[in-house]
Every structure is written in structure tokens, then in C-alpha cells.
Design a protein around this motif. Structure first.
Motif, PDB file in Angstrom:
ATOM      1  N   SER A  55       1.002  -1.371   0.007  1.00 13.29           N
ATOM      2  CA  SER A  55       0.184   0.195   0.100  1.00 13.29           C
ATOM      3  C   SER A  55       0.736   1.130   0.024  1.00 13.29           C
ATOM      4  O   SER A  55       1.846   1.376   0.884  1.00 13.29           O
ATOM      5  CB  SER A  55      -0.846   0.021   1.227  1.00 13.29           C
ATOM      6  N   THR A  56       0.530   2.206  -0.839  1.00 13.09           N
ATOM      7  CA  THR A  56       1.360   3.460  -1.049  1.00 13.09           C
ATOM      8  C   THR A  56       0.451   4.587  -0.386  1.00 13.09           C
ATOM      9  O   THR A  56      -0.916   4.292  -0.686  1.00 13.09           O
ATOM     10  CB  THR A  56       1.899   3.536  -2.163  1.00 13.09           C
ATOM     11  N   PRO A  97       0.182   1.064  -5.381  1.00 13.29           N
ATOM     12  CA  PRO A  97      -1.011  -0.234  -4.970  1.00 13.29           C
ATOM     13  C   PRO A  97      -1.400   0.371  -3.652  1.00 13.29           C
ATOM     14  O   PRO A  97      -0.766   1.269  -2.717  1.00 13.29           O
ATOM     15  CB  PRO A  97      -0.086  -1.315  -4.505  1.00 13.29           C
ATOM     16  N   HIS A  98      -2.613  -0.001  -3.329  1.00 14.81           N
ATOM     17  CA  HIS A  98      -3.553   0.539  -1.979  1.00 14.81           C
ATOM     18  C   HIS A  98      -4.085  -0.632  -1.368  1.00 14.81           C
ATOM     19  O   HIS A  98      -4.973  -0.283  -0.519  1.00 14.81           O
ATOM     20  CB  HIS A  98      -4.505   1.322  -2.589  1.00 14.81           C
ATOM     21  N   GLY A  99      -3.509  -1.774  -1.395  1.00 18.88           N
ATOM     22  CA  GLY A  99      -3.735  -2.950  -0.697  1.00 18.88           C
ATOM     23  C   GLY A  99      -5.242  -3.258  -1.058  1.00 18.88           C
ATOM     24  O   GLY A  99      -5.744  -4.142   0.078  1.00 18.88           O
ATOM     25  N   ASP A 100      -5.815  -3.109  -2.019  1.00 18.86           N
ATOM     26  CA  ASP A 100      -7.241  -3.478  -2.326  1.00 18.86           C
ATOM     27  C   ASP A 100      -7.149  -4.467  -3.568  1.00 18.86           C
ATOM     28  O   ASP A 100      -8.074  -4.724  -4.198  1.00 18.86           O
ATOM     29  CB  ASP A 100      -8.106  -2.245  -2.572  1.00 18.86           C
ATOM     30  N   ARG A 101      -6.038  -5.156  -4.280  1.00 17.80           N
ATOM     31  CA  ARG A 101      -5.772  -5.912  -5.161  1.00 17.80           C
ATOM     32  C   ARG A 101      -6.184  -7.223  -4.610  1.00 17.80           C
ATOM     33  O   ARG A 101      -5.925  -7.835  -3.766  1.00 17.80           O
ATOM     34  CB  ARG A 101      -4.551  -5.915  -5.775  1.00 17.80           C
ATOM     35  N   ASN A 102      -6.879  -7.958  -5.771  1.00 16.56           N
ATOM     36  CA  ASN A 102      -7.618  -9.235  -5.355  1.00 16.56           C
ATOM     37  C   ASN A 102      -6.723 -10.127  -6.403  1.00 16.56           C
ATOM     38  O   ASN A 102      -6.977  -9.804  -7.691  1.00 16.56           O
ATOM     39  CB  ASN A 102      -8.977  -9.424  -5.809  1.00 16.56           C
TER      40      ASN A 102
END
Length: 287
Positions: A55-56, A97-102
Motif C-alpha cells: 500500500s502506498t 498499490p493501495h492494498g485492495d488488489r484481488n
């Protein structure tokens, strides 16, 4: 797709005594090995275990930069509104990236079944499927399971034990063995089968009924510890140490050089005295 084949597997008792070979069910073990499908199943399983932890922060979430660095005009430099802009060191990240990738991947049921069937056939082709008549463990006993693997000669390999249903005592017996996995036959995935070097299947799990055999207590088998593979740095260190010890041994074996013998004629402490000068002849008296 391969032609239909009939496989036979070696059978053993729970103590490791050999029995007659057992034919594997042809509905599952027909020789089908589909490598692309197995690769797809393993890739999907590993992808489903990934966690989206990266996450950025964009420029709106980075601390600082509220003040304009310098005035808009008159400095000769480009106009800047904040030191947290993406073009500044320490600024926000653009499209990060924001930690919401699947990462999850879904496979059709038939593809998963084909991949599992192919993995079982791949192990059967290698004669790596062994049948155990029955895992009747009244209590967890790791040494008992370890002795079985030692008698079968697979103690230092990756072993997958497939039981007929859930058997907690067998699971607890193999839980502390680092190269052993215990699963119900129906729960074994393609990844588990390809991870293993040897598959031990309980006879009742594949529809075989083996009559119990009366056997006496078997002597314990000593299992040698498997050596850990050396890293390249460890290999270099071992080679240099061997060379150093060889040099030391060669130095010890080599005869010591004799000290140079003292010269027979030692230098005189003082230079030889010069011979005395001859006495001057008396001067002749003049006439």
C-alpha cells in the motif's frame, strides 16, 4: 491424453511388512497426465494464498508540504505548490498499490478434477504410490509413523499420507515430522500431490479391502540424519579450510631445513697484524 493403463502398487502393513501388490482403481489411475492443467491448478492455488499487503500514499496522504516552497513569480524557477507533489523526493506516489488488489483465481470444477487426476497418475507412473492396509492408531505416536517411513526407505523424502477420512491420531503422529503431510484422501490437492515424492494411501480410501496380517514386533531401524545442502558460500569456506589444513599438513611433513654450518675458519676477531716494517738501513756517512 494418454492411453488407458492399469497400475499396480506395492502394499505394506502399518509396520512396514511387504504384502502382495494391489491394483489401483482404473477410474482414477488410467494414465492421464495433463501437464498444462496441473500447472494452471498450482498457479491458481498459489495465487489464492497471496495477500494484498502493498500500500502506498498519494500526495493527499503524505505528511507535510502545506506551505508553498517559494513564491509564484520572480525567482526564475518553475512554479511549485507543495513539496509533497510526486515530482519531489518524499512526495506522494502516482498509481501505486493501495492494498485492495484481488489475486484470487477461480478454476472450473472439471479442470480441478482433471489436474488432481493427472497428479495421481504422474505419481503412479513413477511407482511412487504405496498402499498401506490400515492406519489403526489408538493414540498419537510419532516414532511409530517414523519407523514405518524408515522401513519403507522414504524417511528423507517428502511423503504425503492419505487416510480414509479424518484420522486425528495419524495427523498428530506426523505433525512433528517436517517432510510429512497427513490429509484425508478426498482433501488432497494437486499442489500437495506434486509436492510429495512418495504417496502413502490407505487401502480403504481407494476401495480396496486388505485382510489384517498377524505380525510380530519389529526391531527399530536407525535413521541417519540427512545432511543439509551447503550454500555456495559454505562450499567456498569448506574448500578454503581444506586447502589450509592440507598446507599445514604438508609443512609439518616436510623435513626442516638444516641451519647453515658455521664456517670452519671463523673470521679473525681483529685483522691480522701487519708485518713489522724492516729497520731502515743506516745512512752512509758522506765522504
Amino acid at each position: 491424453m494418454a492411453d488407458t493403463m492399469n497400475f499396480e502398487a506395492a502394499a505394506f502393513t502399518a509396520l512396514g511388512t511387504p504384502r502382495e501388490k494391489v491394483s489401483l482403481p482404473q477410474a482414477t489411475f488410467d494414465g492421464t497426465v495433463n501437464v498444462p492443467v496441473m500447472q494452471q491448478a498450482v498457479k491458481a492455488m498459489l495465487a489464492n494464498q497471496r495477500q494484498a499487503n502493498a500500500s502506498t500514499k498519494t500526495r493527499g496522504f503524505v505528511a507535510g508540504g502545506n506551505q508553498k516552497p517559494w513564491k509564484q513569480k520572480g525567482t526564475g524557477r518553475a512554479r511549485q505548490g507543495s513539496t509533497r507533489a510526486p515530482n519531489w523526493p518524499g512526495g506522494g506516489t502516482v498509481f501505486g498499490p493501495h492494498g485492495d488488489r484481488n489475486y484470487s483465481q477461480a478454476l472450473p470444477k472439471q479442470v480441478r478434477q482433471l489436474a488432481r487426476k493427472s497428479a495421481l497418475n504422474a505419481r503412479a507412473r513413477e511407482n511412487a504410490v504405496l498402499v498401506i492396509d490400515q492406519f489403526a492408531y489408538e493414540a498419537p505416536k510419532t516414532s511409530r509413523l517414523h519407523q514405518l517411513l524408515a522401513r519403507l526407505g522414504v524417511a528423507h523424502q517428502n511423503v504425503l499420507i492419505l487416510t480414509d477420512g479424518v484420522k486425528s491420531n495419524v495427523y498428530l503422529s506426523g505433525r512433528n515430522l517436517p517432510k510429512v503431510r497427513v490429509l484425508p484422501y478426498s482433501d488432497a490437492s494437486t499442489y500437495d500431490l506434486l509436492w510429495s515424492d512418495v504417496v502413502l494411501v490407505e487401502a480403504s480410501a481407494i476401495g480396496q479391502t486388505l485382510a489384517p496380517v498377524a505380525e510380530k514386533a519389529v526391531e527399530k531401524v536407525k535413521v541417519k540424519k540427512a545432511g543439509t545442502p551447503k550454500t555456495p558460500k559454505a562450499r567456498k569456506a569448506a574448500e578454503t579450510s581444506k586447502k589450509a589444513t592440507a598446507k599445514k599438513a604438508a609443512v609439518k611433513k616436510a623435513p626442516a631445513k638444516k641451519a647453515p654450518a658455521k664456517k670452519a675458519a671463523a673470521k679473525p676477531a681483529a685483522a691480522k697484524k701487519a708485518p713489522a716494517k724492516k729497520a731502515a738501513a743506516p745512512k752512509k756517512k758522506g765522504k
